[in-house]
Design an enzyme around this catalytic site. Sequence first.
Site, mmCIF file in Angstrom:
data_model
loop_
_atom_site.group_PDB
_atom_site.id
_atom_site.type_symbol
_atom_site.label_atom_id
_atom_site.label_comp_id
_atom_site.label_asym_id
_atom_site.label_seq_id
_atom_site.Cartn_x
_atom_site.Cartn_y
_atom_site.Cartn_z
ATOM 1 N N GLU A 150 8.301 10.877 -2.552
ATOM 2 C CA GLU A 150 9.285 9.926 -2.655
ATOM 3 C C GLU A 150 9.331 9.482 -4.134
ATOM 4 O O GLU A 150 8.150 9.059 -4.569
ATOM 5 C CB GLU A 150 9.021 8.621 -1.894
ATOM 6 C CG GLU A 150 9.989 7.621 -1.860
ATOM 7 C CD GLU A 150 9.689 6.438 -0.978
ATOM 8 O OE1 GLU A 150 8.745 6.088 -0.853
ATOM 9 O OE2 GLU A 150 10.644 5.998 -0.217
ATOM 10 N N GLY A 167 7.162 -1.262 3.038
ATOM 11 C CA GLY A 167 6.488 -0.866 1.554
ATOM 12 C C GLY A 167 6.258 0.548 1.649
ATOM 13 O O GLY A 167 6.871 1.559 2.463
ATOM 14 N N SER A 168 5.346 0.914 1.004
ATOM 15 C CA SER A 168 5.035 2.202 0.867
ATOM 16 C C SER A 168 4.138 2.888 2.024
ATOM 17 O O SER A 168 3.514 2.084 2.743
ATOM 18 C CB SER A 168 4.038 2.571 -0.630
ATOM 19 O OG SER A 168 3.025 1.832 -0.454
ATOM 20 N N THR A 169 4.158 4.315 2.083
ATOM 21 C CA THR A 169 3.351 4.848 3.220
ATOM 22 C C THR A 169 2.084 4.498 3.154
ATOM 23 O O THR A 169 1.001 4.288 4.135
ATOM 24 C CB THR A 169 3.868 6.284 3.388
ATOM 25 O OG1 THR A 169 5.095 6.363 3.904
ATOM 26 C CG2 THR A 169 2.967 7.192 4.382
ATOM 27 N N GLY A 214 0.853 1.301 4.030
ATOM 28 C CA GLY A 214 1.315 1.172 5.372
ATOM 29 C C GLY A 214 0.173 1.528 6.149
ATOM 30 O O GLY A 214 -0.521 0.962 7.224
ATOM 31 N N GLU A 261 7.676 -0.077 8.304
ATOM 32 C CA GLU A 261 8.999 0.530 7.845
ATOM 33 C C GLU A 261 8.508 0.833 6.325
ATOM 34 O O GLU A 261 8.350 0.299 5.384
ATOM 35 C CB GLU A 261 10.020 -0.595 7.574
ATOM 36 C CG GLU A 261 10.642 -1.047 8.909
ATOM 37 C CD GLU A 261 11.534 -0.207 9.290
ATOM 38 O OE1 GLU A 261 12.058 0.608 8.660
ATOM 39 O OE2 GLU A 261 11.486 -0.169 10.781
ATOM 40 N N CYS A 267 14.956 2.842 0.221
ATOM 41 C CA CYS A 267 13.953 3.783 1.155
ATOM 42 C C CYS A 267 14.831 4.890 1.832
ATOM 43 O O CYS A 267 14.185 6.072 2.022
ATOM 44 C CB CYS A 267 13.335 2.834 2.396
ATOM 45 S SG CYS A 267 14.620 1.941 3.112
ATOM 46 N N LYS A 320 5.186 -12.695 2.432
ATOM 47 C CA LYS A 320 4.802 -12.508 1.057
ATOM 48 C C LYS A 320 5.500 -11.462 0.324
ATOM 49 O O LYS A 320 5.684 -10.324 0.781
ATOM 50 C CB LYS A 320 3.181 -11.914 1.150
ATOM 51 C CG LYS A 320 2.707 -12.035 -0.359
ATOM 52 C CD LYS A 320 1.588 -11.027 -0.836
ATOM 53 C CE LYS A 320 2.345 -9.672 -1.258
ATOM 54 N NZ LYS A 320 2.748 -9.699 -2.577
HETATM 55 P P1 NAP Z 1 3.903 -1.291 -1.836
HETATM 56 O O1 NAP Z 1 3.471 -0.908 -3.035
HETATM 57 O O2 NAP Z 1 3.634 -0.743 -0.460
HETATM 58 O O3 NAP Z 1 4.409 -2.942 -1.495
HETATM 59 C C1 NAP Z 1 5.053 -3.424 -0.563
HETATM 60 C C2 NAP Z 1 4.613 -4.772 -0.248
HETATM 61 O O4 NAP Z 1 3.108 -4.926 0.120
HETATM 62 C C3 NAP Z 1 4.405 -5.792 -1.429
HETATM 63 O O5 NAP Z 1 4.773 -7.340 -1.337
HETATM 64 C C4 NAP Z 1 3.024 -5.468 -2.145
HETATM 65 O O6 NAP Z 1 2.440 -6.552 -3.011
HETATM 66 C C5 NAP Z 1 2.207 -5.678 -0.639
HETATM 67 N N1 NAP Z 1 0.988 -4.859 -0.824
HETATM 68 C C6 NAP Z 1 0.512 -4.177 -1.619
HETATM 69 N N2 NAP Z 1 -0.868 -3.463 -1.470
HETATM 70 C C7 NAP Z 1 -1.322 -4.316 -0.459
HETATM 71 C C8 NAP Z 1 -2.251 -4.657 0.641
HETATM 72 N N3 NAP Z 1 -3.541 -3.870 0.522
HETATM 73 N N4 NAP Z 1 -2.252 -5.237 1.503
HETATM 74 C C9 NAP Z 1 -1.250 -6.002 2.083
HETATM 75 N N5 NAP Z 1 -0.199 -5.957 1.319
HETATM 76 C C10 NAP Z 1 -0.014 -5.216 0.114
HETATM 77 O O7 NAP Z 1 5.708 -0.808 -1.932
HETATM 78 P P2 NAP Z 1 6.490 -1.039 -3.034
HETATM 79 O O8 NAP Z 1 6.158 -0.082 -4.180
HETATM 80 O O9 NAP Z 1 6.693 -2.547 -3.388
HETATM 81 O O10 NAP Z 1 8.090 -0.579 -2.351
HETATM 82 C C11 NAP Z 1 8.492 0.552 -2.344
HETATM 83 C C12 NAP Z 1 8.118 1.274 -1.140
HETATM 84 O O11 NAP Z 1 8.638 0.568 -0.019
HETATM 85 C C13 NAP Z 1 8.771 2.664 -1.097
HETATM 86 O O12 NAP Z 1 7.970 3.688 -0.424
HETATM 87 C C14 NAP Z 1 9.886 2.460 0.096
HETATM 88 O O13 NAP Z 1 10.508 3.501 0.868
HETATM 89 C C15 NAP Z 1 9.379 1.431 0.694
HETATM 90 N N6 NAP Z 1 10.410 0.719 1.430
HETATM 91 C C16 NAP Z 1 10.667 1.230 2.965
HETATM 92 C C17 NAP Z 1 11.793 0.301 3.536
HETATM 93 C C18 NAP Z 1 12.101 0.737 5.124
HETATM 94 O O14 NAP Z 1 12.814 0.258 5.547
HETATM 95 N N7 NAP Z 1 11.463 2.007 5.602
HETATM 96 C C19 NAP Z 1 12.793 -0.338 2.903
HETATM 97 C C20 NAP Z 1 12.476 -0.796 1.746
HETATM 98 C C21 NAP Z 1 11.266 -0.044 0.976
HETATM 99 P P3 NAP Z 1 2.780 -6.431 -4.514
HETATM 100 O O15 NAP Z 1 4.191 -6.177 -5.016
HETATM 101 O O16 NAP Z 1 2.285 -7.667 -5.020
HETATM 102 O O17 NAP Z 1 1.548 -5.208 -4.777
#
Ligand code: NAP
Length: 505
Positions: free
Chosen positions: A409, A256-258, A261, A278, A312, A203
């Site tokens: 962040e 994704g976000s903490t 996660g 991650e 990230c 996804k």
């Molecule tokens: P996010 O809001 O956590 O979303 C990540 C993914 O999860 C998206 O596909 C999102 O879908 C989905 N998602 C959202 N709510 C969900 C739920 N309740 N259940 C299952 N999936 C769900 O993060 P983001 O804002 O897209 O990305 C930025 C974050 O990613 C930052 O915190 C960054 O640090 C982190 N990141 C970490 C790494 C690493 O390797 N550690 C690498 C890159 C990014 P939708 O987009 O459709 O909401």
Amino acid sequence: MTLTVHPPGPHLHPDAAAFLDRGPRGLLIGGEWVRAASGATFATRDPATGEHLAEIARADTADVDAAVAAATEALTAPAWAEMTPAARGALLWRIADVIEEHADELAQLETLDQGKSWRTARFGEIPAAVNQFRYYSGWPTKILGETIPTSLSRTPPGKQVFAYTRREPVGVVAAIVPWNSPMLMASMKLAPALAAGCTLVLKPAEDTPLTALRLGELLGEAGLPAGVVNVVTGYGGEAGEALATHRDVAKVTFTGSTAVGKHIAAAAGADLRRVTLELGGKSPSIVMDDADIDQTIEAVSRGIFDNGGQVCVASSRIYAHRDVYERLVEGMAAFGSSLRLGHGLDPHADLGPLVSATQAERVDAFVAEGRAAGVDVVTGGRRDGPAGTFYSPTVLTGVREDMRLMREEIFGPVAAVTPFDDLDEVIGWANDTRYGLAASVFTQGLSNAHRIAGRLQSGTVWVNCHSFLGPELPKGGHKESGWGYENGAQGLENYLETKTVVAVI
Ligand code: NAP
Ligand code: MG
């Protein structure tokens, strides 16, 4: 003055244009492209201009059920389960070749959907995705169990015990990825999971579905059996939630976000589903007084400004020894203000927009809060562009350790630079965070470099560089930056279970 953004038209690759012209995009389930069961769609847009790019199927629980069922069926179907390890390795290599052949097109789709500069996509992230598949193509033939000498007292007289372990694919994997580097993040999960023999449901983030959909088509062209990789597009709280909590999903691999996660980990607890996370970071860089300053300025500036800081591991907290602090601030400000903002497909642009107006507003709110609290904006701090999505590279000084700017962040091109006098004190500041994803240290002192690396609470520590990543380098978060590691041999472990076989012979 408002930033002028040139439309991408003249630079568009014919294959990318053709992909966009093909009308509404479906879900990939069991090798077929299908509409969402509800018929619902959503729009994906070019963040530079706000222009509509494509209508995308909006999956809900019914579609996720169908995708997980397809992945479950494919897991034991002979076309996949009985493929030899050598054939699986060759297939992964072929996938890498197909991605490479379509690199121009994929890079443009990524740029259009996400905003990032075409150069970053074409020469950084798409090749890095190719490398993931090449690296893991060598692994299927090297997944080994062990034979174990036993000392069991129940061994019948005259008999022996023959014991060994098998490494087996964990099962159906839910791969959920964010919007900052969509194609690369997806490849970091697909390559090791396929090497292990798993099947997946991928996804992508709702803001950036295009490359995952094109990748789904290319996997079929490379010869991946139907149902081994399924792609569901939709909203996180809907399709993502249904996928992450599905009873037939053995493993969730999430980037994704903490906050999300933690939610996924809590839900997984109910079923003891395997989870790798991650997550976010607030990565410190420590610049010692003996650092090569010009090299350091470039490394930390790229570390925070590349991809608009939507990285990230971005070097968002920079601590410079007081003797080099002013030079570093001046150098970073000069570097940041020299970067040209423009449409990602504009060959003269160094930086594209942020992924969405929402993200640009969020970044701006952090900077506004700092301004109100007396933080000095040395350069940048400006939101711009026809859709309000561009953010100028920003250097802040005078950010206190207790400010939100220093603790949360931002995920934008915003660096806080702070002077230090004492090494113990600065290591304390660097570690005083709930995150622990990455850190860097800049010094010519070999001993100091490795001693500091040992003291930083972080999944990765770079010395005299930042954001150096590759498929062979384990990457993961300490503390609230994650669970488990991706890349390298440890990345493969995410997708394997151990079975012990004990036989009386
Ligand atoms: P996010 O809001 O956590 O979303 C990540 C993914 O999860 C998206 O596909 C999102 O879908 C989905 N998602 C959202 N709510 C969900 C739920 N309740 N259940 C299952 N999936 C769900 O993060 P983001 O804002 O897209 O990305 C930025 C974050 O990613 C930052 O915190 C960054 O640090 C982190 N990141 C970490 C790494 C690493 O390797 N550690 C690498 C890159 C990014 P939708 O987009 O459709 O909401
Ligand atoms: Mg988009």
